[in-house]
Design a protein around this motif. Structure first.
Motif, mmCIF file in Angstrom:
data_model
loop_
_atom_site.group_PDB
_atom_site.id
_atom_site.type_symbol
_atom_site.label_atom_id
_atom_site.label_comp_id
_atom_site.label_asym_id
_atom_site.label_seq_id
_atom_site.Cartn_x
_atom_site.Cartn_y
_atom_site.Cartn_z
ATOM 1 N N ARG A 109 69.448 43.889 19.291
ATOM 2 C CA ARG A 109 68.212 44.763 20.009
ATOM 3 C C ARG A 109 67.929 45.809 18.927
ATOM 4 O O ARG A 109 66.753 46.147 18.907
ATOM 5 N N ASN A 112 65.331 44.342 16.672
ATOM 6 C CA ASN A 112 64.117 43.917 17.608
ATOM 7 C C ASN A 112 64.269 42.249 17.912
ATOM 8 O O ASN A 112 63.009 41.507 17.671
ATOM 9 N N GLU A 114 65.296 39.995 20.464
ATOM 10 C CA GLU A 114 65.901 39.808 21.887
ATOM 11 C C GLU A 114 66.404 38.431 22.202
ATOM 12 O O GLU A 114 67.042 38.305 22.913
ATOM 13 N N ALA A 117 69.706 38.447 21.072
ATOM 14 C CA ALA A 117 70.611 39.173 21.911
ATOM 15 C C ALA A 117 70.656 38.432 23.270
ATOM 16 O O ALA A 117 71.886 38.417 23.823
#
Length: 154
Positions: A109, A112, A114, A117
Motif C-alpha cells: 500500500r 501504491n 493495491e 495488497a
C-alpha cells in the motif's frame, strides 16, 4: 509492469516461507499417513496444497512485476517428532507468516500497489484459517486428551 524492487524482494521472502511450509507440511502429512492417522494426513496435506497455491500466486505476481522468482531459497524446517509437535510447529510457522503478510500488505500500500495488497490479503486470510485449524486441534487435545484425539484421527 515494472514493480517496486523492495516489494519484489519482500514477495521473494514470502515465497521462501511458502516453499518451506510446503516441505514441512508434506513431511508431517506423510508421517501421519505412515502412523495410520488418515484424517490428519488429509488435513495437513490440504494445507500443503494451499501453500502450493500461495507459492504459485507469488511467483505469478513477481513475474508480472518483472522480477525474478527465487525458488532455491528455503528456511529452516521444524519437523516434529509427534503429532503435537507438528501442530505446534506448524502453528508457529503460520503465526510468523501472518506477521510477514501484514507487513508486506503495508509495504504494498505504501508503494501504491493495491493489486499486490489484495493478493497478499487473500493469502493472509488463508493463513489465518490455518492458525484457526491448529488452535482447534490443540483445544481438542486439551479437552479430550491426546490418546482420544489420536484415536479419532485413524
Amino acid at each position: 509492469m515494472k514493480g517496486n524492487q523492495k516489494l519484489i524482494d519482500t514477495l521473494n521472502e514470502l515465497l521462501a516461507d511458502e516453499l518451506t511450509a510446503i516441505s514441512q507440511y508434506m513431511v508431517h502429512s506423510e508421517m501421519c499417513d505412515n502412523w495410520g492417522y488418515s484424517k490428519l494426513h488429509e488435513a495437513i496435506e490440504k494445507q500443503a496444497i494451499d501453500e502450493m497455491h500461495h507459492a504459485e500466486w507469488l511467483i505469478q505476481r513477481i513475474l508480472f512485476l518483472e522480477g525474478t522468482p527465487v525458488v532455491s531459497k528455503l528456511r529452516e524446517m521444524k519437523i516434529g517428532k509427534s503429532v503435537l509437535d507438528f501442530i505446534n510447529n506448524d502453528q508457529e510457522a503460520e503465526a510468523d507468516a501472518i506477521k510477514a503478510y501484514n507487513k508486506a500488505i503495508t509495504l504494498a500500500r505504501e508503494v501504491n500497489d493495491e493489486s499486490t495488497a489484495e493478493l497478499l490479503t487473500k493469502i493472509l486470510k488463508m493463513e489465518e484459517g490455518h492458525v484457526d485449524w491448529a488452535e482447534t486441534q490443540r483445544a481438542q487435545i486439551e479437552q479430550m486428551g491426546l490418546e482420544s484425539y489420536l484415536s479419532n484421527q485413524v
